[in-house]
Design a protein around this motif. Sequence first.
Motif, PDB file in Angstrom:
ATOM      1  N   VAL A   1       2.464  -0.576  10.660  1.00  0.00           N
ATOM      2  CA  VAL A   1       2.456  -2.007  10.379  1.00  0.00           C
ATOM      3  C   VAL A   1       2.146  -2.201   8.897  1.00  0.00           C
ATOM      4  N   ALA A   2       3.086  -2.821   8.177  1.00  0.00           N
ATOM      5  CA  ALA A   2       2.882  -3.158   6.765  1.00  0.00           C
ATOM      6  C   ALA A   2       2.536  -4.640   6.682  1.00  0.00           C
ATOM      7  N   SER A   3       1.493  -4.981   5.927  1.00  0.00           N
ATOM      8  CA  SER A   3       1.053  -6.378   5.874  1.00  0.00           C
ATOM      9  C   SER A   3       0.515  -6.721   4.487  1.00  0.00           C
ATOM     10  N   ASN A   4       0.580  -8.007   4.186  1.00  0.00           N
ATOM     11  CA  ASN A   4      -0.114  -8.572   3.025  1.00  0.00           C
ATOM     12  C   ASN A   4      -0.704  -9.923   3.450  1.00  0.00           C
ATOM     13  N   ARG A   5      -1.074 -10.745   2.523  1.00  0.00           N
ATOM     14  CA  ARG A   5      -1.789 -11.979   2.872  1.00  0.00           C
ATOM     15  C   ARG A   5      -0.910 -13.025   3.540  1.00  0.00           C
ATOM     16  N   VAL A   6       0.395 -12.851   3.495  1.00  0.00           N
ATOM     17  CA  VAL A   6       1.271 -13.897   4.040  1.00  0.00           C
ATOM     18  C   VAL A   6       2.147 -13.425   5.199  1.00  0.00           C
ATOM     19  N   GLY A   7       2.105 -12.147   5.547  1.00  0.00           N
ATOM     20  CA  GLY A   7       2.971 -11.713   6.644  1.00  0.00           C
ATOM     21  C   GLY A   7       2.841 -10.231   6.929  1.00  0.00           C
ATOM     22  N   MET A   8       3.682  -9.753   7.869  1.00  0.00           N
ATOM     23  CA  MET A   8       3.651  -8.357   8.275  1.00  0.00           C
ATOM     24  C   MET A   8       5.029  -7.927   8.753  1.00  0.00           C
ATOM     25  N   ASP A   9       5.223  -6.603   8.768  1.00  0.00           N
ATOM     26  CA  ASP A   9       6.468  -6.024   9.271  1.00  0.00           C
ATOM     27  C   ASP A   9       6.130  -4.684   9.901  1.00  0.00           C
ATOM     28  N   GLU A  10       7.008  -4.211  10.811  1.00  0.00           N
ATOM     29  CA  GLU A  10       6.671  -3.028  11.603  1.00  0.00           C
ATOM     30  C   GLU A  10       7.873  -2.115  11.747  1.00  0.00           C
ATOM     31  N   CYS A  11       7.596  -0.800  11.872  1.00  0.00           N
ATOM     32  CA  CYS A  11       8.628   0.197  12.151  1.00  0.00           C
ATOM     33  C   CYS A  11       8.000   1.306  12.991  1.00  0.00           C
ATOM     34  N   SER A  12       8.809   2.191  13.560  1.00  0.00           N
ATOM     35  CA  SER A  12       8.301   3.269  14.407  1.00  0.00           C
ATOM     36  C   SER A  12       9.124   4.530  14.188  1.00  0.00           C
ATOM     37  N   VAL A  13       8.563   5.677  14.561  1.00  0.00           N
ATOM     38  CA  VAL A  13       9.228   6.969  14.413  1.00  0.00           C
ATOM     39  C   VAL A  13       8.791   7.879  15.553  1.00  0.00           C
ATOM     40  N   GLU A  14       9.669   8.800  15.950  1.00  0.00           N
ATOM     41  CA  GLU A  14       9.393   9.739  17.029  1.00  0.00           C
ATOM     42  C   GLU A  14       9.025  11.095  16.435  1.00  0.00           C
ATOM     43  N   LEU A  15       7.890  11.650  16.843  1.00  0.00           N
ATOM     44  CA  LEU A  15       7.438  12.970  16.396  1.00  0.00           C
ATOM     45  C   LEU A  15       7.564  13.949  17.559  1.00  0.00           C
ATOM     46  N   ASN A  16       8.264  15.073  17.313  1.00  0.00           N
ATOM     47  CA  ASN A  16       8.477  16.076  18.356  1.00  0.00           C
ATOM     48  C   ASN A  16       8.076  17.437  17.796  1.00  0.00           C
ATOM     49  N   VAL A  17       6.878  17.878  18.130  1.00  0.00           N
ATOM     50  CA  VAL A  17       6.357  19.154  17.645  1.00  0.00           C
ATOM     51  C   VAL A  17       6.861  20.257  18.567  1.00  0.00           C
ATOM     52  N   THR A  18       7.530  21.265  18.012  1.00  0.00           N
ATOM     53  CA  THR A  18       8.152  22.342  18.784  1.00  0.00           C
ATOM     54  C   THR A  18       7.644  23.701  18.304  1.00  0.00           C
ATOM     55  N   PRO A  19       7.842  24.754  19.125  1.00  0.00           N
ATOM     56  CA  PRO A  19       7.448  26.105  18.701  1.00  0.00           C
ATOM     57  C   PRO A  19       8.274  26.555  17.496  1.00  0.00           C
ATOM     58  N   PRO A  20       7.750  27.528  16.738  1.00  0.00           N
ATOM     59  CA  PRO A  20       8.485  28.003  15.557  1.00  0.00           C
ATOM     60  C   PRO A  20       9.818  28.624  15.943  1.00  0.00           C
ATOM     61  N   VAL A  21      10.765  28.517  15.073  1.00  0.00           N
ATOM     62  CA  VAL A  21      12.095  29.091  15.291  1.00  0.00           C
ATOM     63  C   VAL A  21      12.050  30.581  14.996  1.00  0.00           C
ATOM     64  N   ASN A  22      12.831  31.383  15.775  1.00  0.00           N
ATOM     65  CA  ASN A  22      12.905  32.824  15.564  1.00  0.00           C
ATOM     66  C   ASN A  22      13.700  33.111  14.294  1.00  0.00           C
ATOM     67  N   THR A  23      12.985  33.142  13.191  1.00  0.00           N
ATOM     68  CA  THR A  23      13.667  33.344  11.899  1.00  0.00           C
ATOM     69  C   THR A  23      14.217  34.748  11.745  1.00  0.00           C
ATOM     70  N   ALA A  24      13.573  35.752  12.385  1.00  0.00           N
ATOM     71  CA  ALA A  24      14.065  37.131  12.273  1.00  0.00           C
ATOM     72  C   ALA A  24      15.460  37.259  12.871  1.00  0.00           C
ATOM     73  N   GLY A  25      15.651  36.659  14.058  1.00  0.00           N
ATOM     74  CA  GLY A  25      16.977  36.708  14.672  1.00  0.00           C
ATOM     75  C   GLY A  25      18.023  36.001  13.835  1.00  0.00           C
ATOM     76  N   ILE A  26      17.645  34.882  13.235  1.00  0.00           N
ATOM     77  CA  ILE A  26      18.601  34.146  12.394  1.00  0.00           C
ATOM     78  C   ILE A  26      18.994  34.978  11.185  1.00  0.00           C
ATOM     79  N   ILE A  27      17.987  35.646  10.572  1.00  0.00           N
ATOM     80  CA  ILE A  27      18.291  36.457   9.389  1.00  0.00           C
ATOM     81  C   ILE A  27      19.183  37.639   9.763  1.00  0.00           C
ATOM     82  N   ALA A  28      18.872  38.297  10.914  1.00  0.00           N
ATOM     83  CA  ALA A  28      19.699  39.427  11.346  1.00  0.00           C
ATOM     84  C   ALA A  28      21.131  38.984  11.622  1.00  0.00           C
ATOM     85  N   GLY A  29      21.271  37.852  12.299  1.00  0.00           N
ATOM     86  CA  GLY A  29      22.612  37.343  12.561  1.00  0.00           C
ATOM     87  C   GLY A  29      23.367  37.033  11.281  1.00  0.00           C
ATOM     88  N   ALA A  30      22.650  36.470  10.309  1.00  0.00           N
ATOM     89  CA  ALA A  30      23.302  36.154   9.034  1.00  0.00           C
ATOM     90  C   ALA A  30      23.759  37.415   8.319  1.00  0.00           C
TER      91      ALA A  30
END
Length: 350
Positions: free
Chosen positions: A198-227
């Motif tokens: 929520v962003a606000s000042n003395r005369v008004g306000m506005d709002e936004c939202s975001v989705e956070l999705n925390v996931t396990p680390p990616v297998n970087t070794a496999g990606i490097i080997a494939g590359a």
Amino acid sequence: TRSLTITSTDQSMFEKAQGEKVTLPCTFELSEEDEGPLDIEWVLIPADNQKREQIIIMYAVDRIYNHYYAAMTGRMQFTNLDPRSGDGSLDILNLKAADTGTYQCKVKKAPGVQSKKIQLTVLVKPARTKCSVEGSQEIGKDVTLKCLSQEGSPLLSYDWRRVSGTRELPAISMLNKNTGELLLKNASREHSGTYSCVASNRVGMDECSVELNVTPPVNTAGIIAGAIIGTLLGLSVLCFLIICCCKKHREKKYEKEVHHDIREDVPPPKSRSSTARSYIGSNRSSLGSMSPSNMEGYTKTPYSQVPSEDFERAPQNPTFAPSKVAAPNLSRMGAVPVMIPAQSKDGSIV
């Protein structure tokens, strides 16, 4: 003696939002000694002292003049249509940020003269606020949620809250209300969810939202080997194509060199038909030049034996010795005897 006085002295500062309406108060009382014509004018005092005051609207000689300030044309008017009643307040409609400034109300009725200054601040409400996620959304990483309004007068303040789950910010989070950044250190799967700013000042306000999705680390070794494997395969294919192109280029070069080795000064071989005709014609001419006495010594060549294309014969007639050649048997040949004249020693023809 009592003189003209301005009674609206309770408020001298106003803060309004852009697009709203404001009423700048200016009420007054006249005295019995004030006998001159009533004159009311509103002026805008510039922030730069080097600039002159700008008249906005004026009431004089029972008439209103409102064409002095083009920036507010159609957006300003006296609150009371008859300022002689003691109300010279000013209404400004559809406020803009440029309307911010110091306004002064001047009331004159000779010999009385009074004025009052009012500070007006037009603020812009927060608008077009955007939320975003910065950083890798992996377990154990630091994630920053950002919030920023594209419009809005300072001072803007930002506040984050969690919409889903426990509806409380993680204990490890750090919020900066001035920049709108929310830092989540050592993020875990439990921190996933929807967050709202929520962003606000003395005369008004506005709002936004975001989705956070925390996931396990990616297998970087496999990606490097494939590359790496993909790169090696690509290089192998490229080397194969280069070898094929080089081989094809060498074959074309060899064919071109062999073609140029043919000598241009060697005449083309004669055809079988032309060789046969020339051979037969030469034999016939030889027969025609022979006499019956020397035809026995001529060895005829069968016409069926045609010289090959590679055989080249020097164009010459065979020479026969008359003394050694026996007279041909013309009867066997089916030819008519021909009398050939002879010449005697004394030159007479026999």
